[in-house]
Motif scaffolding. Structure first.
Motif, short mmCIF file in Angstrom:
data_model
loop_
_atom_site.label_atom_id
_atom_site.label_comp_id
_atom_site.label_asym_id
_atom_site.label_seq_id
_atom_site.Cartn_x
_atom_site.Cartn_y
_atom_site.Cartn_z
N VAL A 80 -3.85 0.03 4.53
CA VAL A 80 -5.08 0.31 3.80
C VAL A 80 -6.15 0.62 4.83
O VAL A 80 -6.33 -0.14 5.80
N ILE A 104 -5.08 4.86 1.64
CA ILE A 104 -3.83 4.29 2.15
C ILE A 104 -3.09 5.32 3.00
O ILE A 104 -3.30 6.52 2.88
N ALA A 146 0.85 -1.20 0.00
CA ALA A 146 0.00 0.00 0.00
C ALA A 146 0.88 1.24 0.00
O ALA A 146 1.06 1.91 1.02
N ALA A 205 -4.08 -3.36 -3.58
CA ALA A 205 -3.06 -2.41 -3.17
C ALA A 205 -2.11 -2.16 -4.33
O ALA A 205 -1.70 -3.10 -5.03
#
Length: 279
Positions: A268, A261, A42, A55
């Motif tokens: 996340v 993020i 992320a 991600a």
């Protein structure tokens, strides 16, 4: 890779809006943190669909089970390959639309890259070449039209004594069906000032049909609307959010839920946004 659920869905935390209220020239909303996942990839953005979230790092798309954060699949581009800087993920009709650029190389070049969400197989590419800046996000509005952001920056990077263009040149554009720019808008100066020496990093259309934007670092969403006249988008609200700028996405299956993020801590976050005036 071990992924931990850091905050339970039932323990939503209300984010204070006092700091944003002091600095924002527009109404300020609120948000609640619903969950946080520790995800090493992320770093640039996150996307989400009904079953999974994705991600994004420069050369990585990593897929995780939405409910548990369990890793499901991963795509990684080779070192020195054509993928340099992925910067967003809009999951639409089973495809992941990503903004891609050569940031921070010069001159700026950008492309649209598309993956199959089920298999993470790359399925489409469209190059914009040297264009209006560095493409940072792609999303589709309620009318089925694709939009994107071309960022420009005031920051100076190692390879050049000059700034990476000028942040006031940042543009929000609507594409036609052939990915040509059909119309373009700029951002109000007082919003661009909020980006420091960086620019607009993320964009996604909310369930209210409005365009929401992020900067590079601030823990805020900026609610934008088209102007009645002229070329400057209207900044109509600010919503504090448990993010640190970068790419984010609305969960189309759950109204008002946003995935974002925090790159410094590789997290996340799942958030419910509460617009100004809503209890």
């Amino acid at each position: 890779m071990k992924t931990a659920l850091m905050v339970a869905l039932s323990l939503a935390v209300l984010l204070p809006a006092a700091q944003a209220e002091e600095a924002s020239p527009v109404p300020v909303g609120r948000s609640e943190v619903l969950a946080t996942f520790a995800i090493k990839d992320a770093r640039q953005a996150v996307g989400v669909d009904a079953e999974a979230f994705y991600a994004i790092d420069n050369t990585v798309i990593a897929k995780f089970e939405k409910a548990s954060g369990k890793p499901l699949a991963r795509w990684e581009g080779p070192s020195g390959g054509p993928i340099i800087h992925l910067d967003s993920a809009a999951v639409i009709d089973g495809r992941i639309y990503t903004a891609h650029s050569n940031y921070p190389e010069w001159p700026m070049t950008s492309s649209l890259e598309v993956w199959d969400a089920a298999t993470l197989k790359h399925v489409e590419s469209h190059s914009f070449g040297i264009d209006r800046g560095s493409l940072t996000w792609i999303d589709r509005d309620a009318k089925g039209q694709f939009w994107g952001g071309f960022a420009n920056y005031n920051r100076v990077f190692d390879k050049s004594p000059l700034a990476y263009s000028n942040k006031y040149n940042t543009q929000i554009v609507r594409f036609d069906k052939d990915w040509r720019v059909a119309e373009a808008y700029v951002l109000p100066d007082n919003l661009v000032d909020r980006f420091a020496d960086m620019s607009n990093s993320g964009g996604s259309f909310g369930p209210d049909g409005k365009l929401y934007l992020t900067g590079h670092d601030n823990a805020e969403l900026y609610v934008m609307e088209l102007p009645e006249m002229g070329s400057v988008l209207r900044w109509t609200a600010t919503i504090p959010l448990q993010i640190a700028g970068q790419g984010f996405a609305f969960d189309r299956t759950k109204p008002d839920v946003v995935y974002g993020i925090i790159r410094k801590t590789n997290q996340v976050t799942v958030n419910r946004i509460i617009p100004p005036g809503v209890n």
